[in-house]
Design a protein around this motif. Structure first.
Motif, PDB file in Angstrom:
ATOM      1  N   MET A   1       0.846  -1.192  -0.165  1.00 55.27           N
ATOM      2  CA  MET A   1       0.163   0.240   0.139  1.00 55.27           C
ATOM      3  C   MET A   1       0.693   1.335   0.225  1.00 55.27           C
ATOM      4  O   MET A   1       2.080   1.585   0.230  1.00 55.27           O
ATOM      5  CB  MET A   1      -1.133   0.243   1.053  1.00 55.27           C
ATOM      6  CG  MET A   1      -1.576   1.170   1.331  1.00 55.27           C
ATOM      7  SD  MET A   1      -2.557   1.248   3.208  1.00 55.27           S
ATOM      8  CE  MET A   1      -2.507   1.419   3.941  1.00 55.27           C
ATOM      9  N   ALA A   2       0.183   2.468  -1.333  1.00 61.33           N
ATOM     10  CA  ALA A   2       1.208   3.355  -0.754  1.00 61.33           C
ATOM     11  C   ALA A   2       1.196   3.946   0.626  1.00 61.33           C
ATOM     12  O   ALA A   2       0.370   3.928   1.006  1.00 61.33           O
ATOM     13  CB  ALA A   2       0.818   4.456  -1.426  1.00 61.33           C
ATOM     14  N   GLU A   3       2.337   4.765   0.810  1.00 63.32           N
ATOM     15  CA  GLU A   3       2.235   5.721   2.343  1.00 63.32           C
ATOM     16  C   GLU A   3       1.280   6.451   2.573  1.00 63.32           C
ATOM     17  O   GLU A   3       1.288   7.253   1.448  1.00 63.32           O
ATOM     18  CB  GLU A   3       3.623   5.757   2.209  1.00 63.32           C
ATOM     19  CG  GLU A   3       4.994   5.215   3.297  1.00 63.32           C
ATOM     20  CD  GLU A   3       6.243   5.770   4.217  1.00 63.32           C
ATOM     21  OE1 GLU A   3       5.916   6.467   5.119  1.00 63.32           O
ATOM     22  OE2 GLU A   3       6.518   6.179   3.121  1.00 63.32           O
ATOM     23  N   VAL A   4       1.103   6.652   3.835  1.00 60.96           N
ATOM     24  CA  VAL A   4       0.005   7.715   4.664  1.00 60.96           C
ATOM     25  C   VAL A   4       1.027   9.245   4.107  1.00 60.96           C
ATOM     26  O   VAL A   4       2.127   9.204   4.064  1.00 60.96           O
ATOM     27  CB  VAL A   4      -0.900   8.081   5.283  1.00 60.96           C
ATOM     28  CG1 VAL A   4      -1.635   6.533   4.776  1.00 60.96           C
ATOM     29  CG2 VAL A   4       0.107   7.857   6.522  1.00 60.96           C
ATOM     30  N   GLY A   5       0.599  10.804   3.863  1.00 60.16           N
ATOM     31  CA  GLY A   5       1.245  11.956   4.157  1.00 60.16           C
ATOM     32  C   GLY A   5      -0.273  12.640   4.464  1.00 60.16           C
ATOM     33  O   GLY A   5      -1.301  12.565   4.978  1.00 60.16           O
ATOM     34  N   ALA A   6       0.743  13.393   5.095  1.00 62.20           N
ATOM     35  CA  ALA A   6      -0.331  14.574   5.637  1.00 62.20           C
ATOM     36  C   ALA A   6       0.235  15.980   6.039  1.00 62.20           C
ATOM     37  O   ALA A   6       1.444  15.658   6.055  1.00 62.20           O
ATOM     38  CB  ALA A   6      -0.578  13.916   7.335  1.00 62.20           C
ATOM     39  N   LEU A   7       0.534  16.921   6.289  1.00 70.35           N
ATOM     40  CA  LEU A   7       0.561  18.394   6.402  1.00 70.35           C
ATOM     41  C   LEU A   7       0.107  19.575   6.754  1.00 70.35           C
ATOM     42  O   LEU A   7      -1.437  19.767   6.342  1.00 70.35           O
ATOM     43  CB  LEU A   7       0.897  18.634   4.515  1.00 70.35           C
ATOM     44  CG  LEU A   7       2.478  19.040   4.209  1.00 70.35           C
ATOM     45  CD1 LEU A   7       3.389  19.523   5.255  1.00 70.35           C
ATOM     46  CD2 LEU A   7       2.520  19.864   2.493  1.00 70.35           C
ATOM     47  N   ARG A   8       0.265  19.988   7.263  1.00 73.41           N
ATOM     48  CA  ARG A   8      -0.343  21.200   7.748  1.00 73.41           C
ATOM     49  C   ARG A   8       0.247  22.945   7.755  1.00 73.41           C
ATOM     50  O   ARG A   8       0.707  22.546   8.399  1.00 73.41           O
ATOM     51  CB  ARG A   8      -1.391  21.030   9.207  1.00 73.41           C
ATOM     52  CG  ARG A   8      -1.857  19.879   9.465  1.00 73.41           C
ATOM     53  CD  ARG A   8      -2.919  19.936  10.697  1.00 73.41           C
ATOM     54  NE  ARG A   8      -3.728  18.172  11.256  1.00 73.41           N
ATOM     55  CZ  ARG A   8      -3.018  17.300  11.697  1.00 73.41           C
ATOM     56  NH1 ARG A   8      -1.661  17.713  12.275  1.00 73.41           N
ATOM     57  NH2 ARG A   8      -3.934  16.465  11.922  1.00 73.41           N
ATOM     58  N   VAL A   9      -0.227  23.146   6.929  1.00 71.94           N
ATOM     59  CA  VAL A   9       0.610  24.786   6.953  1.00 71.94           C
ATOM     60  C   VAL A   9       0.109  25.656   7.033  1.00 71.94           C
ATOM     61  O   VAL A   9      -1.076  26.006   7.086  1.00 71.94           O
ATOM     62  CB  VAL A   9       1.230  24.354   5.742  1.00 71.94           C
ATOM     63  CG1 VAL A   9       2.097  23.045   5.447  1.00 71.94           C
ATOM     64  CG2 VAL A   9       0.503  24.593   4.479  1.00 71.94           C
ATOM     65  N   PRO A  10       0.066  27.083   6.828  1.00 69.62           N
ATOM     66  CA  PRO A  10      -0.547  28.534   6.701  1.00 69.62           C
ATOM     67  C   PRO A  10      -0.763  28.581   5.633  1.00 69.62           C
ATOM     68  O   PRO A  10      -0.337  28.018   4.917  1.00 69.62           O
ATOM     69  CB  PRO A  10       0.450  29.062   6.912  1.00 69.62           C
ATOM     70  CG  PRO A  10       1.893  29.095   7.661  1.00 69.62           C
ATOM     71  CD  PRO A  10       2.087  26.986   6.933  1.00 69.62           C
ATOM     72  N   PRO A  11      -2.571  29.192   5.206  1.00 72.36           N
ATOM     73  CA  PRO A  11      -2.999  29.151   3.673  1.00 72.36           C
ATOM     74  C   PRO A  11      -1.533  30.515   2.988  1.00 72.36           C
ATOM     75  O   PRO A  11      -1.744  30.043   1.727  1.00 72.36           O
ATOM     76  CB  PRO A  11      -3.746  30.235   4.350  1.00 72.36           C
ATOM     77  CG  PRO A  11      -4.260  29.710   5.496  1.00 72.36           C
ATOM     78  CD  PRO A  11      -3.210  29.367   6.072  1.00 72.36           C
ATOM     79  N   THR A  12      -1.029  31.135   3.364  1.00 74.43           N
ATOM     80  CA  THR A  12      -0.077  32.310   2.987  1.00 74.43           C
ATOM     81  C   THR A  12       1.191  31.838   3.466  1.00 74.43           C
ATOM     82  O   THR A  12       1.582  32.117   4.234  1.00 74.43           O
ATOM     83  CB  THR A  12      -0.265  33.210   2.668  1.00 74.43           C
ATOM     84  OG1 THR A  12      -1.486  33.295   2.470  1.00 74.43           O
ATOM     85  CG2 THR A  12       0.396  34.040   2.365  1.00 74.43           C
ATOM     86  N   VAL A  13       2.502  31.650   2.594  1.00 72.42           N
ATOM     87  CA  VAL A  13       3.964  31.275   3.452  1.00 72.42           C
ATOM     88  C   VAL A  13       4.704  32.435   1.674  1.00 72.42           C
ATOM     89  O   VAL A  13       4.236  31.682   0.443  1.00 72.42           O
ATOM     90  CB  VAL A  13       4.311  30.323   2.656  1.00 72.42           C
ATOM     91  CG1 VAL A  13       5.992  30.399   4.081  1.00 72.42           C
ATOM     92  CG2 VAL A  13       3.084  29.317   3.757  1.00 72.42           C
ATOM     93  N   LEU A  14       5.342  33.452   2.219  1.00 73.11           N
ATOM     94  CA  LEU A  14       5.617  34.557   0.668  1.00 73.11           C
ATOM     95  C   LEU A  14       7.653  34.125   1.573  1.00 73.11           C
ATOM     96  O   LEU A  14       7.596  34.224   2.882  1.00 73.11           O
ATOM     97  CB  LEU A  14       5.608  36.020   1.465  1.00 73.11           C
ATOM     98  CG  LEU A  14       4.150  35.916   0.994  1.00 73.11           C
ATOM     99  CD1 LEU A  14       3.358  37.304   0.837  1.00 73.11           C
ATOM    100  CD2 LEU A  14       3.383  34.885  -0.303  1.00 73.11           C
ATOM    101  N   ILE A  15       8.242  34.238   0.714  1.00 75.34           N
ATOM    102  CA  ILE A  15       9.476  34.295   1.045  1.00 75.34           C
ATOM    103  C   ILE A  15      10.494  35.262  -0.405  1.00 75.34           C
ATOM    104  O   ILE A  15      10.170  34.605  -0.985  1.00 75.34           O
ATOM    105  CB  ILE A  15      10.430  32.703   1.723  1.00 75.34           C
ATOM    106  CG1 ILE A  15      11.561  32.761   1.996  1.00 75.34           C
ATOM    107  CG2 ILE A  15      10.383  32.150  -0.148  1.00 75.34           C
ATOM    108  CD1 ILE A  15      12.273  31.928   2.139  1.00 75.34           C
ATOM    109  N   GLY A  16      10.701  35.811   0.440  1.00 80.78           N
ATOM    110  CA  GLY A  16      12.025  36.579  -0.953  1.00 80.78           C
ATOM    111  C   GLY A  16      12.377  37.816  -0.005  1.00 80.78           C
ATOM    112  O   GLY A  16      12.062  38.477   0.769  1.00 80.78           O
TER     113      GLY A  16
END
Ligand SMILES: NC(=O)c1ccc[n+]([C@@H]2O[C@H](COP(=O)([O-])OP(=O)(O)OC[C@H]3O[C@@H](n4cnc5c(N)ncnc54)[C@H](O)[C@@H]3O)[C@@H](O)[C@H]2O)c1
Ligand SMILES: [Zn+2]
Length: 402
Positions: free
Chosen positions: A1-16
């Protein structure tokens, strides 16, 4: 079976570079009243000036400044900050600074939203709902707090620092501008940067295979296919940039911030493990910064974990630009920590060898971190790591491989 994934992140991420100028535009849709939460040094410096210019002149927002962040965030100082913030009734809280100021912003936003004593929220998953939105603007390349679901504070009633972890603490937006990290002193840069590397490596090697119901119920769910991408990218960016960042090279500063951001994106869902579990009691006992303890311990924890995650440590070595070999990863992290000026042994922190067993017992008791370690972190294991680290002999944990 393929591995599961999970990710919780902010709706907006800016970098520069220079993107702090966009702060007003990011904040404006959240309301007119902004509380800028920072510390005295940054409020009176270039970082504070640029953030205020973006909010006031750039977007015409009504800004109050709360320069109340102090290292370690004692509970009393957080409660005093919440009381001041209540008088301002902001629509959003901007956290400008290192982990301490951003964590204070998260706690102030929480205190503005729910009128309950802070200790009710200690631990995982006790925040009942969304808080006043937070926009995080890091000035150190380190904690990743700009994207994570945790805020750390100290409480005199409890010996170790305590965390409040909840998806509701994830900032609404992160605005990451490496120009704000320039000029940070070499020691701060080293401690923050090696902490970020620990976040990346501990996420990548964290225990895996979380059952589906726990992916939803738990805040930190172990390593998985999604956090892996950010973790390895972070290792590669941090390993190649931390020495240059310490010399204030602008390109290295930018890479270090990208690395610490990606490490935060990884550990914010995966969680950290042994090096962090051991740092908590070590930091409390020796009164040393989080990054110093984590960075000193990291290669020892990696060497201990090696039987449980040999191929993953080989991936780490490759991402660091080294020979694809688990031992090279351990040695590479150790060499980097020493180059950055971290102490080479726990003995140098003034610890007695007889104190190690007590620290080991406290570390294995931090269940959320200990259970995330890829190799069982029991009393004997934690003791072996601390003993080798006390003597500064990582080879002792590695030797049966050679
Ligand atoms: N919430 C999370 O996800 C998370 C993760 C790891 C660590 N932490 C917490 O973060 C804290 C450490 O944060 P930190 O390492 O970023 O340091 P910090 O926020 O404690 O700041 C340390 C000092 O550096 C100064 N400083 C910050 N940026 C500067 C700059 N660009 N130039 C000059 N001085 C600057 C600050 O004014 C302060 O005096 C610890 O308390 C730790 O527990 C939080
Ligand atoms: Zn950390």
């Amino acid at each position: 079976m393929a591995e599961v994934g999970a990710l919780r992140v902010p709706p907006t991420v800016l970098i520069g570079n220079g993107l702090v100028s966009m702060l007003g535009r990011v904040a404006a849709p959240l309301g007119r009243r902004v509380l800028l939460c920072t510390d005295e040094l940054l409020a009176s410096g270039e970082q504070g000036r640029r953030a205020l210019a973006a909010l006031r002149d750039g977007a015409g927002l009504d800004v109050d400044v709360l320069d109340a962040a102090v290292p370690e965030l004692p509970r009393r100082s957080v409660e005093a900050a919440i009381a001041v913030a209540q008088r301002h009734a902001p629509d959003c809280v901007v956290g400008l600074g290192g982990g301490s100021a951003i964590d204070l912003a998260k706690l102030v936003a929480l205190g503005l939203s729910v009128d309950v004593p802070l200790d009710q929220f200690y631990g995982e998953g006790h925040v009942p709902g969304p808080t006043v939105p937070v926009i995080a603007v890091p000035t150190t390349a380190g904690t990743g707090s700009e994207v994570t679901p945790v805020a750390v504070l100290s409480d005199p009633e409890i010996e170790l620092k305590v965390g409040i972890s909840s998806p509701h603490l994830i900032p609404r937006a992160a605005v990451c501008d490496a120009e704000l990290t320039r000029g940070a002193p070499p020691q701060l840069t080293a401690h923050a940067g090696i902490d970020a590397l620990a976040h990346a490596i501990e996420s990548y090697t964290a225990a895996r295979g979380t059952p589906p119901e726990d992916l939803v119920a738990r805040v930190f769910v172990g390593g998985n296919v999604l956090t892996d991408r950010f973790a390895l990218h972070a290792v590669s960016k941090l390993a190649s940039s931390l020495r240059g960042a310490q010399e204030d090279d602008p390109a290295a500063r930018a890479d270090a911030l990208e690395g610490s951001l990606c490490a935060g994106l990884a550990f914010g869902t995966a969680g950290t493990a042994g090096a962090h579990a051991l740092q908590y009691p070590l930091g409390a006992r020796t009164n040393t910064p989080h990054g110093l303890g984590v960075g000193l311990l990291l290669p020892f924890v990696m060497a201990y974990n090696r039987p449980a995650c040999e191929p993953r440590l080989a991936d780490v070595a490759e991402a660091m630009g080294l020979e694809r070999n688990a031992g090279a990863a351990v040695d590479g992290v150790r060499a980097l920590a020493i180059d950055l000026g971290l102490p080479a042994s726990l003995r140098e922190l003034g610890l007695e060898r007889s104190e190690l067993a007590g620290l080991a017992a406290q570390a294995v008791g931090i269940d959320r971190l200990a259970r995330n370690n890829p190799r069982t972190l029991d009393l004997a294991g934690a003791g072996a790591i601390l003993d080798a680290a006390w003597r500064g002999q990582v080879e002792d944990l590695q030797e049966h491989y050679e």
